[in-house]
Every structure is written in C-alpha cells, then in structure tokens.
Design an enzyme around this catalytic site. Structure first.
Site, PDB file in Angstrom:
ATOM      1  N   HIS A 192      47.176  -9.796  12.905  1.00 14.88           N
ATOM      2  CA  HIS A 192      48.213  -9.838  11.866  1.00 14.88           C
ATOM      3  C   HIS A 192      47.799 -10.655  10.649  1.00 14.88           C
ATOM      4  CE1 HIS A 192      51.051  -8.247  14.924  1.00 14.88           C
ATOM      5  NE2 HIS A 192      51.539  -7.677  13.847  1.00 14.88           N
ATOM      6  N   ARG A 469      44.069  -6.823  19.653  1.00 14.16           N
ATOM      7  CA  ARG A 469      43.814  -6.677  18.214  1.00 14.16           C
ATOM      8  C   ARG A 469      43.348  -7.976  17.579  1.00 14.16           C
ATOM      9  NH1 ARG A 469      49.815  -5.271  15.917  1.00 14.16           N
ATOM     10  NH2 ARG A 469      48.963  -5.817  13.881  1.00 14.16           N
ATOM     11  N   CYS A 506      53.661   3.672  10.522  1.00 16.05           N
ATOM     12  CA  CYS A 506      53.709   2.509   9.638  1.00 16.05           C
ATOM     13  C   CYS A 506      52.628   1.475   9.957  1.00 16.05           C
ATOM     14  CB  CYS A 506      55.088   1.859   9.667  1.00 16.05           C
ATOM     15  SG  CYS A 506      55.540   1.213  11.293  1.00 16.05           S
TER      16      CYS A 506
HETATM   17  C1  PEP Z   1      51.835  -1.689  14.407  1.00 17.93           C
HETATM   18  O1  PEP Z   1      51.702  -2.197  15.514  1.00 17.93           O
HETATM   19  O2  PEP Z   1      51.128  -0.749  13.992  1.00 17.93           O
HETATM   20  C2  PEP Z   1      52.881  -2.177  13.496  1.00 17.93           C
HETATM   21  C3  PEP Z   1      53.187  -1.561  12.389  1.00 17.93           C
HETATM   22  O3  PEP Z   1      53.464  -3.357  13.841  1.00 17.93           O
HETATM   23  P1  PEP Z   1      52.748  -4.795  13.621  1.00 17.93           P
HETATM   24  O4  PEP Z   1      51.437  -4.533  12.913  1.00 17.93           O
HETATM   25  O5  PEP Z   1      53.666  -5.628  12.841  1.00 17.93           O
HETATM   26  O6  PEP Z   1      52.555  -5.245  15.009  1.00 17.93           O
HETATM   27 MG    MG Z   2      53.199  -3.581  16.199  1.00 22.66          MG
END
Ligand code: PEP
Ligand code: MG
Length: 550
Positions: A192, A469, A506
């Site tokens: 993030h 991630r 998204c």
């Molecule tokens: C995702 O997981 O692709 C998402 C849009 O949510 P975040 O990146 O805020 O976890």
């Molecule tokens: Mg997410």
C-alpha cells in the site's frame, strides 16, 4: 572532471515508481520501529549521550505540540508522553542497561516493550489506548536517535526519505512535495505504501537491502531503475536520466488538452466507465469532475488518517459526514463509491487492529474486523447513510469472503437507517457493493446479495498466488497476468453477467495502460484508478478495437 566516482555505492532494489531525485537522505523510521521487531541499522546511535539528547529533543517537541494542541484529548496524550520520558522507573531501567553495556536503541525498545505489552493486555479500553500512545513515543524517540527529521517538519528540497519500511499511515504524515523520493530497504512495489507514493508521483525504489547511509548525505534515487546510489558520478546521473526519460514524458496529466473531455470509448465505439481512486481529498485538487464518470474507490482508512484514525480513535459521525459531503459536492451527481474501513494487513491502526496476528493479511482485516468491532463500523455506516441524502452514494465493503458477511452489513444498515428515521435525521438509500479480492468471492459471486461489485486486483492476485503484496521476495508472483488470476476475473465477470450485476475493477491494474487491453478482452467495462493514470488509460482504451465482441 572525472566521470567516475571512486566512492559510489549502489543499492539495487526494485522499481516502484519512475522518477529521478538527487538530494539529501532523510532517515525515517516507520513500521519497523515497533517494539518486538528486529532493530534496524541506526547510524550514530551507539552513544548513550545521543539517547539523552534524543530524549530531551523529544520532550521539547512534544511540549511544543502540547502548546498547539487543539483538543483536550490530544493534550492529554502529549502530557502523558512527556511524563513517561521522565518516569523514574524508566530512567532506572535505562541506567541498568547502560551499565550492562547494551545499545541505547535496544535498551529503549526493551524498556518500553514490557510496559506496552502490559497495557495492551488490559481489559480496560482506556489503558489499551495508552499502549498506542507509548508505541508512538517509542517511534518518535527512535526517529530522533537516528537523526531523522520530525514528520511534522518540512522535508528539504529534493529529499530522499530512506526507511526500512513505512506503514501507510506514517507515509501520509510526511509532508511530501514535488521532487521528493522514497527509498525503502524492504517492501514491495505492490504494498500500500508504494501505491500511495505512486499516486503522489514520487520516485520510489523498494527492496534495496541494508543501506548504511547517514542522515543528510547526498544520494541519487533512480525510480525506473529501482536503485539508490550514494555519492553518484556524472555517468550514474546520465544513465539514470536516460532510464527515467520515458516516464517523464509518458505521464500525461489529466488536465492535458484532449484528455479532459468526453467519456472513455474504444475505437469501435464501446463506452467504458472511467472512475478515480481517492486516497486523500487533495487527490481531487485540480481535477475537473466532468473529465471522469465519478469516484470508483474512496479508501476511507487513508482519508481518515489525517483525522486521528492512526491513534486508534475514529473520526466521529459529524467529521466523517463532512468528508463524504466534500466528495459528493465535488462529484456533483456523478457516481461516488466509498469503501468502508479496510484496516489490517499492511494497514495497521494502532489500538484497533490486532498487532499480535501471525499473518495479518489472513486475519481480522477489512469487513472481518468491522464486524468483530462493530462500534466504529456502525458510526461509519450511519455517516454514509446520512451522506447518501446529499447525492448518489455506493457503499463498498472490503475483503468480503462469504455471503453472511454482507447479510450482517445489510442488517446493520437497516438498523442505523431506522434509528435515523426515528430521530428525524435526513438520510438516503445507498447501494451496497462488495470488493472481489478474495478468490472465494470471485468463484461464488452469484451467491452474494449485492447491488454492484468491484474487483480488487491487488489483493485478488496476492490471495490467489499465495504471495504477500508487501513481501519483496515473492511480489513478482502476485501478478494479475497469471492464468489463475485471469481465470478468477473470468469467473467474476461470468457471474456478474448472468446476474446483471454492475462489475468494475479498482486495483492497480486499472491504472496500468498496458493491462487495459487484457482487461477489456476479458469483459471488464469499468475501471477506477489514480488520477495520474487517467490520461494514459484513456489513450489505451481509445486505441483498442474490440471488434464488437465482449
Ligand atoms: C485491491 O486490493 O486491489 C484494492 C483496490 O484494495 P487495496 O489496494 O486498498 O487493498
Ligand atoms: Mg484490497
């Protein structure tokens, strides 16, 4: 002048956002500085006199903040932190560690760790909150000890912030400006914090390994090359400029003529919904709402970071309503999708998320946490229902795994709506949607009672490929192009078509112009992305011919 620097030291990591910055290193301690984690390299911290000085500076800084405190609660926390710094038991424990020949940073961490653990275990909410105040004090002092700048102070021009890793809430506290860069010793391009930095247009390199740089030393950060070079040579500079040149010209600002007007349409005339992701209200600055179809994802865990969420306290209903109102006013009737708090995973909220989970991404995150601690969730739902009276509003629920979770959300929404009606407070009727980011949800989307759905490609990739991630070593696996991830997208698209459900995407993939043809060919027609991706994505959409097929 010689082209070669005999002193150059290169640290090769992974690119996370292109751009070139040459300037002073600003050491910053973030998430890694929590008690219980391994201590990091800390230049100049081996001298106990530095600990004394750091304690004095911290007390002064807290005292100044106390003077500016705008509410009694903030003042109370700052008083408590100042008191701890002169607590006789703490001073005694540090003196013992000194005599025993321990490193000051380690001694400080151990001295506070036991206290923090005791407060966290307390059944009394008041004491549990104090634990996060102590953690904050712990981090502040370590920052001072490492010579790092105070996050509340301005960064020097062309500063390169160097940290082991950074929690997103910490990132949001730093007063970033154009021309700044971020270099992380750990981390991954899909975490993030990297996503937030990209949205700001900062140059970012991650996974650099241990960088023994001193605060203030001059370095070159090559975002496209994923490299940090200490004491760079002119040849290093030229090479980095060459590598970053395409990015400098390819980033098409949304305000560029020709890219602002009209909706997105493929070459063969298929209309595509183009929405923006909102992490901070400032993302909307200078963005003409008529350039887009609305907001496809407002991440409230980031929007609230400035409103006190990072202390484990939640913005109250009025404060939240004000934030939602500003978004809806900006959108002027266009679609607005606001996601409820997605705390947990790599977005810890001290005092709210459970810091002791062995694998936070598989623990109480998103809707699981909201349902487990319904107090703050109900406040958020209530503010959202009230905001829905201002303009069309879609509520998006993160990390949904089973239909029962949404049934519980619906019941809470109904209860809050009924309560508002009884109190005569105006409200709307928001639509309810879910993120599709857990494979179980993608496989069984037809079983969920929802009005719309949005694929979170970042998490869908990590959960499908079993590759965190935020783990640099495996982040390459968490790739949306992997056949298994594409198969899950196909599954979600097929369920949505059968049910006539509105489905978009998204995650970061929506903002990657190179992935747009793939996503269109797999049936997606709605994308939500960071503002700075709008131009290139719109161009990629216009260039593709779907041949009339879906
Ligand atoms: C995702 O997981 O692709 C998402 C849009 O949510 P975040 O990146 O805020 O976890
Ligand atoms: Mg997410």
């Amino acid at each position: 002048m010689s082209d070669i620097s005999l002193n150059a030291q290169r640290f090769k990591g992974r690119p996370a956002s292109p751009g070139l910055v040459e300037g002073p290193i600003v050491l910053f301690r973030g998430r890694e500085a929590s008690p219980g984690r391994a201590p990091v390299h800390s230049p100049g911290a081996s001298d106990w006199a530095e600990l004394d000085a750091a304690m004095t500076r911290t007390a002064e800084r807290l005292g100044a903040l106390r003077g500016d405190a705008r509410n009694a609660q903030a003042a109370d926390i700052l008083d408590f932190q100042v008191e701890v710094l002169s607590d006789p038991t703490l001073i005694e424990s540090l003196a013992r560690a000194r005599t025993a020949g321990r490193l000051p940073a380690d001694a400080w961490t151990s001295a506070l760790a036991a206290e923090i653990a005791g407060l966290k275990a307390s059944p009394d909410g008041y004491f549990r909150e104090r634990a996060s105040d102590l953690e904050d004090l712990h981090d502040r002092l370590l920052q001072q000890l490492a010579g790092a700048s105070d996050p509340e102070l301005a960064l020097p021009e062309r500063a390169i912030v160097l940290a082991r890793d950074l929690a997103p809430s910490r990132f949001l506290e730093i007063p970033w400006g154009p021309g700044h860069g971020l270099a992380l010793m750990d981390g991954s391009p899909t975490a993030h914090v990297a996503m937030l930095a990209r949205a700001r247009g900062l140059a970012v390199a991650v996974g650099l390994g241990a960088v023994p740089a001193r605060h203030g030393s001059i370095a070159l950060l090559d975002g496209a090359g994923g490299e940090l070079i200490l004491d760079p040579s002119p040849a290093d500079r030229r090479e980095a400029e060459r590598r970053n040149a395409p990015a400098a010209t390819a980033t098409i600002a949304p305000g560029r003529p020709g890219l602002q007007s009209g909706l997105a349409r493929t070459r063969d005339g298929t209309d595509i919904e183009l929405l923006v992701n909102l992490n901070e209200l400032a993302d909307l600055d200078g963005l003409d709402p008529s350039a887009v179809d609305g907001i496809g994802l407002a991440r409230t865990e980031f929007l609230f970071a400035r409103l006190g969420l990072s202390d484990g306290r939640f913005p109250d209903e009025t404060l939240q309503l004000d934030v939602y109102r500003r978004i809806l006013d900006w959108a002027a009737g266009r679609r607005v999708v606001i996601r409820t708090l997605d705390a947990g995973g790599d977005k810890p909220v001290p005092g709210y998320t459970d810091g002791s989970e062995s694998n936070p991404f598989l623990g109480l995150r998103g809707i699981r946490l909201s349902l487990a601690r319904p107090g703050p969730f109900r406040t958020q739902l209530r503010a959202l229902i009230r905001a829905a009276a201002i303009g069309p509003l879609d509520i998006l629920i993160p990390m949904v795994t089973v239909p029962e979770e949404l049934m519980s959300v619906r019941a809470l929404i109904e209860a809050e709506a009924a309560d508002l009606d009884r109190s005569g407070i105006s409200r709307g009727q928001p639509r309810l949607g879910m993120m599709v980011e857990v494979p179980a949800a993608a496989l069984t989307l037809d079983r969920f009672e929802v009005d719309f759905a949005s694929i979170g490609s970042n998490d869908l990739a990590q959960y499908t490929m079993a590759a965190g991630r935020d783990e640099g070593a495996v982040s390459g696996l968490a790739d949306i192009c992997q056949p298994a991830v594409v198969a899950l997208i196909d599954s979600a698209v097929a369920h949505a078509r059968k049910r006539g459900l509105r489905l978009g995407l998204c995650g970061d993939a929506a903002g990657n112009a190179e992935l747009i043809p793939l996503l269109l060919r797999h049936g997606l027609r709605s994308f939500s992305m960071p503002v700075r991706a709008l131009g290139p994505v719109r161009q990629a959409i216009a260039a593709i011919d779907l041949g009339g097929g879906a």
